[in-house]
Design an enzyme around this catalytic site. Structure first.
Site, PDB file in Angstrom:
ATOM      1  N   CYS A  53       0.834  -1.209   0.000  1.00 23.31           N
ATOM      2  CA  CYS A  53       0.000   0.000   0.000  1.00 23.31           C
ATOM      3  C   CYS A  53       0.870   1.261   0.000  1.00 23.31           C
ATOM      4  CB  CYS A  53      -0.913  -0.031   1.224  1.00 23.31           C
ATOM      5  SG  CYS A  53      -1.802   1.516   1.539  1.00 23.31           S
ATOM      6  N   CYS A  56      -0.097   3.982   2.455  1.00 17.50           N
ATOM      7  CA  CYS A  56       0.318   3.595   3.810  1.00 17.50           C
ATOM      8  C   CYS A  56       1.745   4.052   4.086  1.00 17.50           C
ATOM      9  CB  CYS A  56       0.229   2.082   3.990  1.00 17.50           C
ATOM     10  SG  CYS A  56      -1.441   1.398   3.860  1.00 17.50           S
TER      11      CYS A  56
END
Length: 306
Positions: A53, A56
């Site tokens: 991700c 993230c």
């Protein structure tokens, strides 16, 4: 910065996900202790993330930075949902990054996506109140110095520099600590690698002046011998000049200024105005608000304009 305090840049950085009291990883098995039990004492943020991700990865350093700035008012727990999907599933997390704040062992608030630092700070401040910034940490370092804890102050300065190499207040503070401890090489390296703009910062200018004075003092002979020379020949301006530098190295500022003022009174042009120039360097190193600077400036003005 590895010199006096044993603090390299890596050691000075805030604790990452791998460890530290404020930021840590958790698992399904440890979630109860790390989040539910801990949030009974203070708010705990849970960052649900995954290695693939990209948002993230953008959010993680911002979260850690703001949590560290909160100074223990909140903790951050990170959970990799690829390895531990159960908790995220129970909480209905469908998208990451997802941050959920726990208070009193219950979910209290949260947000989705990689928010900018200002919004992350606002989110956390809604939970714990105002968060201190670099200015508060500088004040903390100064308070530690006032208490005689140079090591503690050095750790604060080093941590600030690891977070922001352009924090010139911290840079100047750490350089001065090295100088005071006699680690001139560490101070020189630190100041030599300062980012652009440091040369205009008053604190850095003062630190550079203090370093120059400390290096000068290293070549000064025994003060008692210099004082004896002055007593034998009050017109030995070189001995008096060296004596002033040695006095300053012992933090005897008023006496150091007085010795240079004596030269200026007796022979203003001696050695191409060296005494006045040296006195101005003292002022630069001491800072404009230092009582010794204020007092000696007044006396210098009287000598020069009388």
């Amino acid at each position: 910065m590895a010199g006096l305090y044993g603090l390299g840049a890596e050691q000075a950085k805030p604790n990452g996900a791998a460890g530290g009291a404020l930021v840590k990883d958790t698992t399904t098995a440890t979630f109860g202790a790390d989040v539910l039990a801990e949030s009974a004492r203070q708010p705990v943020l849970v960052d649900f993330w995954a290695p693939w991700c990209e948002p993230c990865k953008q959010l993680a350093p911002i979260l850690e930075k703001v949590v560290q700035a909160a100074g223990g008012k909140v903790k951050l727990v990170k959970m990799n949902i690829d390895e531990h999907p159960e908790i995220a599933g129970r909480l209905g997390v469908r998208s990451i990054p997802a941050v959920i704040a726990f208070e009193r062992s219950q979910p209290a608030d949260g947000f989705l996506g990689a928010l900018p630092e200002s919004e992350v700070r606002g989110f956390i401040e809604r939970l714990v109140g105002p968060i201190g910034g670099a200015a508060d940490l500088i004040a903390e370092a100064e308070a530690l110095l006032a208490e005689g804890d140079a090591i503690g102050a050095g750790e604060v300065y080093a941590a600030l520099l690891a977070e922001n190499p352009a924090d010139f207040e911290a840079l100047a503070g750490l350089a001065k600590l090295y100088i005071q401890a006699g680690d001139l090489e560490a101070a020189k390296q630190l100041l030599a690698t300062a980012p652009a703009g440091a040369e205009k910062h008053a604190g850095v200018i003062a630190a550079k002046a203090a370093l120059d004075l400390a290096e000068q003092a290293g070549s000064i002979g025994d003060l008692a011998e210099l004082k004896r020379k002055i007593e034998i020949d009050p017109n030995d301006h070189q001995a008096r000049f060296d004596y002033a530098i040695g006095l300053n190295a012992q933090d005897r500022r008023e006496e150091a200024a007085g010795a240079l003022l004596d030269i200026i009174k007796n022979d203003r042009a001696w050695n191409e105005d060296a005494a006045r120039k040296q006195l101005l360097q003292f002022f630069e190193a001491w800072g404009p608000a230092e009582p010794a600077t204020i007092g000696a400036r007044k006396k210098l003005s009287i000598v020069l304009f009388s």
